[in-house]
Write a protein that holds these residues in place. Structure first.
Motif, PDB file in Angstrom:
ATOM      1  N   LEU A 224     -23.245  -3.201  14.281  1.00 24.08           N
ATOM      2  CA  LEU A 224     -23.530  -3.651  15.648  1.00 24.08           C
ATOM      3  C   LEU A 224     -23.993  -5.103  15.675  1.00 24.08           C
ATOM      4  N   ALA A 225     -24.807  -5.485  14.699  1.00 22.73           N
ATOM      5  CA  ALA A 225     -25.320  -6.868  14.675  1.00 22.73           C
ATOM      6  C   ALA A 225     -24.187  -7.857  14.439  1.00 22.73           C
ATOM      7  N   GLY A 226     -23.227  -7.477  13.613  1.00 18.59           N
ATOM      8  CA  GLY A 226     -22.124  -8.379  13.307  1.00 18.59           C
ATOM      9  C   GLY A 226     -20.966  -8.283  14.267  1.00 18.59           C
ATOM     10  N   GLU A 227     -21.062  -7.366  15.242  1.00 27.40           N
ATOM     11  CA  GLU A 227     -19.982  -7.158  16.236  1.00 27.40           C
ATOM     12  C   GLU A 227     -18.660  -6.955  15.518  1.00 27.40           C
ATOM     13  N   LEU A 228     -18.681  -6.115  14.506  1.00 27.86           N
ATOM     14  CA  LEU A 228     -17.497  -5.940  13.690  1.00 27.86           C
ATOM     15  C   LEU A 228     -16.395  -5.182  14.421  1.00 27.86           C
ATOM     16  N   GLY A 229     -16.733  -4.635  15.578  1.00 23.43           N
ATOM     17  CA  GLY A 229     -15.703  -3.984  16.374  1.00 23.43           C
ATOM     18  C   GLY A 229     -14.754  -4.973  17.020  1.00 23.43           C
ATOM     19  N   THR A 230     -15.128  -6.233  17.051  1.00 18.51           N
ATOM     20  CA  THR A 230     -14.266  -7.270  17.629  1.00 18.51           C
ATOM     21  C   THR A 230     -13.300  -7.767  16.563  1.00 18.51           C
ATOM     22  N   PRO A 231     -12.014  -7.882  16.884  1.00 17.02           N
ATOM     23  CA  PRO A 231     -11.045  -8.334  15.878  1.00 17.02           C
ATOM     24  C   PRO A 231     -11.407  -9.705  15.324  1.00 17.02           C
ATOM     25  N   GLY A 232     -11.364  -9.818  14.010  1.00 17.93           N
ATOM     26  CA  GLY A 232     -11.637 -11.100  13.361  1.00 17.93           C
ATOM     27  C   GLY A 232     -13.080 -11.307  12.981  1.00 17.93           C
ATOM     28  N   MET A 233     -13.990 -10.423  13.409  1.00 19.20           N
ATOM     29  CA  MET A 233     -15.410 -10.653  13.150  1.00 19.20           C
ATOM     30  C   MET A 233     -15.815 -10.226  11.748  1.00 19.20           C
ATOM     31  N   GLY A 234     -15.057  -9.338  11.135  1.00 19.73           N
ATOM     32  CA  GLY A 234     -15.409  -9.000   9.763  1.00 19.73           C
ATOM     33  C   GLY A 234     -15.010  -7.599   9.379  1.00 19.73           C
ATOM     34  N   PHE A 235     -15.465  -7.231   8.180  1.00 20.83           N
ATOM     35  CA  PHE A 235     -15.069  -5.961   7.590  1.00 20.83           C
ATOM     36  C   PHE A 235     -16.219  -5.485   6.729  1.00 20.83           C
ATOM     37  N   MET A 236     -16.445  -4.185   6.673  1.00 22.47           N
ATOM     38  CA  MET A 236     -17.504  -3.695   5.794  1.00 22.47           C
ATOM     39  C   MET A 236     -17.133  -2.342   5.227  1.00 22.47           C
ATOM     40  N   PHE A 237     -17.685  -2.006   4.056  1.00 26.17           N
ATOM     41  CA  PHE A 237     -17.392  -0.731   3.422  1.00 26.17           C
ATOM     42  C   PHE A 237     -18.565  -0.323   2.549  1.00 26.17           C
ATOM     43  N   VAL A 238     -18.542   0.939   2.147  1.00 26.47           N
ATOM     44  CA  VAL A 238     -19.624   1.508   1.337  1.00 26.47           C
ATOM     45  C   VAL A 238     -19.038   1.993   0.018  1.00 26.47           C
ATOM     46  N   SER A 239     -19.691   1.623  -1.089  1.00 28.51           N
ATOM     47  CA  SER A 239     -19.259   2.098  -2.409  1.00 28.51           C
ATOM     48  C   SER A 239     -20.368   2.964  -2.993  1.00 28.51           C
ATOM     49  N   PRO A 240     -20.034   4.144  -3.501  1.00 30.76           N
ATOM     50  CA  PRO A 240     -21.068   4.944  -4.166  1.00 30.76           C
ATOM     51  C   PRO A 240     -21.411   4.321  -5.510  1.00 30.76           C
ATOM     52  N   LEU A 241     -22.659   4.392  -5.899  1.00 30.01           N
ATOM     53  CA  LEU A 241     -23.093   3.847  -7.177  1.00 30.01           C
ATOM     54  C   LEU A 241     -23.491   4.978  -8.110  1.00 30.01           C
ATOM     55  N   GLU A 242     -23.196   4.800  -9.393  1.00 34.18           N
ATOM     56  CA  GLU A 242     -23.621   5.774 -10.392  1.00 34.18           C
ATOM     57  C   GLU A 242     -25.134   5.773 -10.512  1.00 34.18           C
ATOM     58  N   LYS A 243     -25.693   4.589 -10.648  1.00 31.44           N
ATOM     59  CA  LYS A 243     -27.132   4.464 -10.775  1.00 31.44           C
ATOM     60  C   LYS A 243     -27.521   3.014 -10.547  1.00 31.44           C
ATOM     61  N   ALA A 244     -28.815   2.792 -10.372  1.00 26.57           N
ATOM     62  CA  ALA A 244     -29.333   1.438 -10.214  1.00 26.57           C
ATOM     63  C   ALA A 244     -30.660   1.369 -10.949  1.00 26.57           C
ATOM     64  N   ALA A 245     -31.041   0.146 -11.310  1.00 25.76           N
ATOM     65  CA  ALA A 245     -32.306  -0.033 -12.031  1.00 25.76           C
ATOM     66  C   ALA A 245     -32.947  -1.311 -11.554  1.00 25.76           C
ATOM     67  N   THR A 246     -34.231  -1.241 -11.298  1.00 23.70           N
ATOM     68  CA  THR A 246     -34.956  -2.421 -10.867  1.00 23.70           C
ATOM     69  C   THR A 246     -36.434  -2.225 -11.165  1.00 23.70           C
ATOM     70  N   TYR A 247     -37.193  -3.241 -10.845  1.00 22.31           N
ATOM     71  CA  TYR A 247     -38.639  -3.125 -11.004  1.00 22.31           C
ATOM     72  C   TYR A 247     -39.178  -2.223  -9.913  1.00 22.31           C
ATOM     73  N   VAL A 248     -39.981  -1.250 -10.322  1.00 23.40           N
ATOM     74  CA  VAL A 248     -40.660  -0.383  -9.366  1.00 23.40           C
ATOM     75  C   VAL A 248     -42.150  -0.501  -9.649  1.00 23.40           C
ATOM     76  N   ARG A 249     -42.927  -0.775  -8.622  1.00 26.57           N
ATOM     77  CA  ARG A 249     -44.376  -0.973  -8.820  1.00 26.57           C
ATOM     78  C   ARG A 249     -44.977   0.271  -9.459  1.00 26.57           C
ATOM     79  N   PRO A 250     -45.921   0.108 -10.390  1.00 24.37           N
ATOM     80  CA  PRO A 250     -46.499   1.274 -11.090  1.00 24.37           C
ATOM     81  C   PRO A 250     -47.120   2.291 -10.133  1.00 24.37           C
ATOM     82  N   ASP A 251     -47.765   1.840  -9.065  1.00 25.69           N
ATOM     83  CA  ASP A 251     -48.395   2.798  -8.150  1.00 25.69           C
ATOM     84  C   ASP A 251     -47.326   3.616  -7.418  1.00 25.69           C
ATOM     85  N   VAL A 252     -46.207   2.984  -7.124  1.00 27.84           N
ATOM     86  CA  VAL A 252     -45.111   3.714  -6.454  1.00 27.84           C
ATOM     87  C   VAL A 252     -44.517   4.737  -7.420  1.00 27.84           C
ATOM     88  N   LEU A 253     -44.377   4.328  -8.688  1.00 28.62           N
ATOM     89  CA  LEU A 253     -43.832   5.251  -9.693  1.00 28.62           C
ATOM     90  C   LEU A 253     -44.741   6.470  -9.841  1.00 28.62           C
TER      91      LEU A 253
END
Lengths: 129, 124
Positions: free
Chosen positions: A86-115
């Motif tokens: 909605l923010a990108g008005e992608l329903g309008t021709p020429g405004m853009g394209f988007m898609f979703v890819s499933p990921l196997e896994k991800a890794a990043t820093y997670v704060r110790p208290d959150v862990l």
């Protein structure tokens, strides 16, 4: 002495990729952030497609693009995807394209208290079942 | 990919599945990761620049999070080596700390390995 590393692996994540004209990525990122996305990556690209099919109107569509990659949790995908669309008005021709890819896994820093909190919640769920 | 593909189709096109590892790093960790891959025997890794924000970055007044320069590293590996490569990236980029990195893995149906030709070395 080698430091032992703890790797926090995230599952149930997906990658939303949004390709818009140059200069419009910030609008998309703002909408995604407000919807709950924790980060975004933007890089430049050049692309063609609907621009050639719009005829005279095609000159209003830039060939220079910005590609926005956002990794989100699977349960947030639909909400964030919709907000970005909605923010990108992608329903309008020429405004853009988007898609979703499933990921196997991800890794990043997670704060110790959150862990610790997540581990505690997982233990409680395990005791409850 | 570090090992030659074992199953080839009729036209010699590889059919082994693979994983695409994408690491979003802070410069100069991108080039350090490429060097580490090269020492490990992986010759086909790509790095490009980007900008972006990560978990915990402050939100500015305009509603956008603070953005930093990033190096995006992409490398294709066999499934058996995926975890080892993630740990390699962790060691190079010091991922398990704030301002570390973000790594994610995508499954590929098939991938083409980058194999250098066997060129005999010149004798002097």
């Amino acid at each position: 002495m080698m430091r032992q590393r703890q790797v926090a692996i995230l599952t149930d994540v997906a990658l939303i990729t949004c390709i818009v004209q140059r200069g419009l990525a910030d609008k998309i990122i703002k909408a995604a952030t407000e919807a709950g996305a924790q980060g975004a990556t933007v890089y430049y690209a050049r692309g063609t497609g609907v621009r050639e099919r719009l005829g005279v109107l095609g000159i209003a569509v830039q060939a220079e693009k910005e590609v926005v990659d956002i990794v989100v949790a699977r349960d947030q995908v639909d909400r964030i995807f919709e907000k970005m669309y909605l923010a990108g008005e992608l329903g309008t021709p020429g405004m853009g394209f988007m898609f979703v890819s499933p990921l196997e896994k991800a890794a990043t820093y997670v704060r110790p208290d959150v862990l610790k909190r997540l581990a505690r919640e997982a233990e409680q769920e395990g005791d409850g079942t | 990919m570090t090992s030659r593909v074992s199953t080839m189709g009729r036209l010699g096109i590889p059919r082994d599945p693979a994983f695409l590892i994408t690491a979003v790093l802070y410069p100069p960790a991108g080039l350090m990761a490429i060097d580490a891959f090269r020492q490990r025997g992986i010759n086909a890794a790509a790095v490009h620049h980007a900008r972006g924000s990560s978990v915990g970055d402050r939100i500015q007044r305009n509603g956008l999070p603070i953005q930093h320069e990033k190096d995006i590293v992409n490398v294709v590996v066999p499934p058996a080596e995926c975890d080892e490569m993630i740990r390699l990236i962790f060691d190079v980029a010091d991922v398990d700390r704030r301002w570390g990195a973000f790594v994610y893995v995508r499954r590929l149906d098939r991938a083409m390995p980058f194999v250098l030709p066997d060129v005999p070395t010149e004798e002097r």
